[in-house]
Each structure stands twice: as C-alpha cells, then as structure tokens.
Write a protein that holds these residues in place. Structure first.
Motif, mmCIF file in Angstrom:
data_model
loop_
_atom_site.group_PDB
_atom_site.id
_atom_site.type_symbol
_atom_site.label_atom_id
_atom_site.label_comp_id
_atom_site.label_asym_id
_atom_site.label_seq_id
_atom_site.Cartn_x
_atom_site.Cartn_y
_atom_site.Cartn_z
ATOM 1 N N ILE A 11 -7.767 1.559 -5.743
ATOM 2 C CA ILE A 11 -7.499 2.996 -5.621
ATOM 3 C C ILE A 11 -8.637 3.599 -4.819
ATOM 4 O O ILE A 11 -9.810 3.407 -5.156
ATOM 5 C CB ILE A 11 -7.394 3.676 -6.998
ATOM 6 C CG1 ILE A 11 -6.218 3.094 -7.785
ATOM 7 C CG2 ILE A 11 -7.231 5.189 -6.834
ATOM 8 C CD1 ILE A 11 -6.101 3.620 -9.205
ATOM 9 N N TYR A 12 -8.291 4.310 -3.768
ATOM 10 C CA TYR A 12 -9.281 4.954 -2.922
ATOM 11 C C TYR A 12 -9.290 6.447 -3.221
ATOM 12 O O TYR A 12 -8.336 7.161 -2.913
ATOM 13 C CB TYR A 12 -9.026 4.642 -1.444
ATOM 14 C CG TYR A 12 -9.424 3.222 -1.159
ATOM 15 C CD1 TYR A 12 -10.756 2.903 -0.953
ATOM 16 C CD2 TYR A 12 -8.483 2.202 -1.168
ATOM 17 C CE1 TYR A 12 -11.147 1.583 -0.740
ATOM 18 C CE2 TYR A 12 -8.867 0.885 -0.954
ATOM 19 C CZ TYR A 12 -10.192 0.592 -0.743
ATOM 20 O OH TYR A 12 -10.581 -0.708 -0.548
ATOM 21 N N TRP A 13 -10.372 6.880 -3.873
ATOM 22 C CA TRP A 13 -10.517 8.261 -4.323
ATOM 23 C C TRP A 13 -10.737 9.185 -3.138
ATOM 24 O O TRP A 13 -11.497 8.886 -2.226
ATOM 25 C CB TRP A 13 -11.668 8.354 -5.333
ATOM 26 C CG TRP A 13 -11.409 7.435 -6.479
ATOM 27 C CD1 TRP A 13 -11.967 6.206 -6.702
ATOM 28 C CD2 TRP A 13 -10.436 7.607 -7.515
ATOM 29 N NE1 TRP A 13 -11.421 5.619 -7.817
ATOM 30 C CE2 TRP A 13 -10.477 6.461 -8.346
ATOM 31 C CE3 TRP A 13 -9.544 8.620 -7.844
ATOM 32 C CZ2 TRP A 13 -9.673 6.308 -9.466
ATOM 33 C CZ3 TRP A 13 -8.737 8.473 -8.964
ATOM 34 C CH2 TRP A 13 -8.804 7.328 -9.759
ATOM 35 N N SER A 26 0.842 -1.195 0.000
ATOM 36 C CA SER A 26 0.000 0.000 0.000
ATOM 37 C C SER A 26 0.880 1.248 0.000
ATOM 38 O O SER A 26 1.903 1.291 0.679
ATOM 39 C CB SER A 26 -0.962 0.002 1.192
ATOM 40 O OG SER A 26 -0.285 0.004 2.411
ATOM 41 N N ALA A 27 0.472 2.227 -0.819
ATOM 42 C CA ALA A 27 1.179 3.503 -0.964
ATOM 43 C C ALA A 27 2.658 3.273 -1.287
ATOM 44 O O ALA A 27 3.533 3.961 -0.787
ATOM 45 C CB ALA A 27 1.020 4.355 0.292
ATOM 46 N N ALA A 28 2.927 2.280 -2.116
ATOM 47 C CA ALA A 28 4.295 1.839 -2.387
ATOM 48 C C ALA A 28 4.887 2.519 -3.622
ATOM 49 O O ALA A 28 4.192 2.776 -4.594
ATOM 50 C CB ALA A 28 4.326 0.332 -2.592
ATOM 51 N N ILE A 86 -2.535 -1.148 -3.138
ATOM 52 C CA ILE A 86 -3.529 -0.241 -2.557
ATOM 53 C C ILE A 86 -2.945 1.169 -2.584
ATOM 54 O O ILE A 86 -1.789 1.364 -2.191
ATOM 55 C CB ILE A 86 -3.858 -0.646 -1.104
ATOM 56 C CG1 ILE A 86 -4.328 -2.098 -1.031
ATOM 57 C CG2 ILE A 86 -4.872 0.311 -0.494
ATOM 58 C CD1 ILE A 86 -4.367 -2.672 0.383
ATOM 59 N N HIS A 87 -3.741 2.144 -3.034
ATOM 60 C CA HIS A 87 -3.228 3.518 -3.102
ATOM 61 C C HIS A 87 -4.368 4.519 -3.019
ATOM 62 O O HIS A 87 -5.453 4.273 -3.543
ATOM 63 C CB HIS A 87 -2.483 3.721 -4.430
ATOM 64 C CG HIS A 87 -1.213 4.473 -4.288
ATOM 65 N ND1 HIS A 87 0.018 3.889 -4.424
ATOM 66 C CD2 HIS A 87 -0.973 5.773 -4.019
ATOM 67 C CE1 HIS A 87 0.965 4.798 -4.252
ATOM 68 N NE2 HIS A 87 0.377 5.950 -4.006
ATOM 69 N N GLY A 88 -4.127 5.639 -2.375
ATOM 70 C CA GLY A 88 -5.058 6.765 -2.383
ATOM 71 C C GLY A 88 -4.717 7.687 -3.539
ATOM 72 O O GLY A 88 -3.536 7.951 -3.789
ATOM 73 N N ASP A 89 -5.714 8.203 -4.230
ATOM 74 C CA ASP A 89 -5.424 9.023 -5.409
ATOM 75 C C ASP A 89 -4.849 10.393 -5.052
ATOM 76 O O ASP A 89 -4.268 11.049 -5.906
ATOM 77 C CB ASP A 89 -6.672 9.186 -6.288
ATOM 78 C CG ASP A 89 -7.658 10.197 -5.760
ATOM 79 O OD1 ASP A 89 -8.018 10.114 -4.564
ATOM 80 O OD2 ASP A 89 -8.077 11.075 -6.541
ATOM 81 N N GLN A 90 -4.970 10.810 -3.807
ATOM 82 C CA GLN A 90 -4.421 12.106 -3.383
ATOM 83 C C GLN A 90 -3.120 11.952 -2.591
ATOM 84 O O GLN A 90 -2.648 12.906 -1.980
ATOM 85 C CB GLN A 90 -5.458 12.870 -2.551
ATOM 86 C CG GLN A 90 -6.697 13.248 -3.341
ATOM 87 C CD GLN A 90 -6.361 14.173 -4.496
ATOM 88 O OE1 GLN A 90 -5.747 15.223 -4.309
ATOM 89 N NE2 GLN A 90 -6.725 13.774 -5.699
ATOM 90 N N ASP A 91 -2.534 10.782 -2.616
ATOM 91 C CA ASP A 91 -1.282 10.505 -1.902
ATOM 92 C C ASP A 91 -0.154 11.360 -2.471
ATOM 93 O O ASP A 91 -0.057 11.523 -3.689
ATOM 94 C CB ASP A 91 -0.940 9.022 -2.061
ATOM 95 C CG ASP A 91 0.155 8.547 -1.135
ATOM 96 O OD1 ASP A 91 0.932 9.376 -0.615
ATOM 97 O OD2 ASP A 91 0.253 7.330 -0.946
ATOM 98 N N PRO A 103 -5.562 5.607 3.905
ATOM 99 C CA PRO A 103 -7.018 5.795 3.888
ATOM 100 C C PRO A 103 -7.546 6.029 5.299
ATOM 101 O O PRO A 103 -7.093 5.395 6.257
ATOM 102 C CB PRO A 103 -7.542 4.482 3.312
ATOM 103 C CG PRO A 103 -6.412 3.950 2.496
ATOM 104 C CD PRO A 103 -5.166 4.360 3.240
ATOM 105 N N SER A 104 -8.498 6.959 5.429
ATOM 106 C CA SER A 104 -9.008 7.274 6.762
ATOM 107 C C SER A 104 -10.526 7.354 6.840
ATOM 108 O O SER A 104 -11.070 7.332 7.935
ATOM 109 C CB SER A 104 -8.401 8.599 7.253
ATOM 110 O OG SER A 104 -8.749 9.654 6.375
#
Length: 162
Positions: free
Chosen positions: A130-132, A29-31, A100-105, A138-139
């Motif tokens: 992808i978590y928009w 995640s977030a890699a 796993i990744h957030g689009d605003q990371d 992610p929170s």
C-alpha cells in the motif's frame, strides 16, 4: 511468465489467477476484487469534502453500466456479482499474487486488502503493498523506486532463473 495488470487489467489478472496456473506470478495493481463492495466504493477525497455530495455514485455507475458491466445493482443480480468477483474464487488461486494499491485511489484500497486477506487466510502466497498518499497510479519518485524494487525482487522470488 508472470502477468501484471493495472486497474481493470489488475481485475483481469486476478480473474486469471482464479482460473489458471499458467503464470508463475500475478501482479494486480489498483485492482477490483469484490464487485459487491466496489459498487458502493467511495473516493477517499469525497470522504474529506462532504460538500461534494455522496461519493459512491461513480462506483455505482462504473459497476452497473460502465467498465464493470454488471447491468444492475447487487441486490437485483447477486449471483452475477459473486461470479464476477475474484474474491469469491480466492480458494482457486494457487499462483503467488502481489497486490499493489494507493490509499487515496478512487478504487478503494479495501479491494486489494480484501483479496490479500482472503489469500492470507488460506495460507496462500500473497503480498500487499500500500502506497500512502498515492492515487490510482503511484507517482512520487521515492514510491516508484520502492515499487519497482519490490516488484523485481518478488519476480526473482517467484520466477528464479533456471
């Protein structure tokens, strides 16, 4: 046993996936997967606020003298960047990978997309979530429920009970 890493740990999990088949599954995640494109990665918030200045400087610092420890820009030591990028060893990955990744990371979502497409192109077992609207971790309660539901389902698929 599965291996799950987040941020630099996610990078380490992808590196492990290129070097061993010891794990039944890899979750990253977030890699970072590509040290070359990471070098000039832009925090999405800076794209929307140009008055804050050029957005890539943080990634350049991270890559050259921070956690990435490349020691130089990509054109000065291209081989080191390629050697340390799991993307360029995607052909060696034989373990199922969940990205796993957030689009605003601030670590650009393209890092996970690049690795996913490299694995997908080779017909390897990979999924991308992808978590928009999410940043580095992610929170939002709804996204967290979804994330853990998908992770547990993926683990059951990759590590079925004996």
């Amino acid at each position: 046993m599965a291996l799950w890493g987040h941020s630099f740990g996610g990078f380490a999990a992808l590196v492990a996936a290129t070097q061993t088949e010891r794990f039944k599954g890899i979750i990253a995640s977030a890699a970072t997967s590509d040290m070359v494109s990471q070098w000039a990665g832009v925090d999405p918030a800076r794209r929307f606020r140009p008055s804050d200045g050029v957005g890539g400087f943080g990634s350049m610092r991270w890559s050259e003298s921070g956690q990435g420890t490349m020691g130089a820009p990509p054109w000065s030591d291209t081989d080191r960047y390629l050697r340390n990028s799991p993307l360029f060893a995607a052909d060696k990955v034989n373990t199922p990978v969940l990205l796993i990744h957030g689009d605003q990371d601030e670590n650009p979502v393209g890092q996970s997309e690049e690795m996913f497409y490299a694995l997908w192109r080779q017909n390897k077992d990979a999924q991308l979530l992808i978590y928009w609207g999410e940043h580095h971790t992610p929170s939002s309660p709804g996204n967290l429920r979804d994330l853990y539901g998908r992770v547990f389902k993926w683990l059951r698929m990759t590590m079925p009970p004996n």
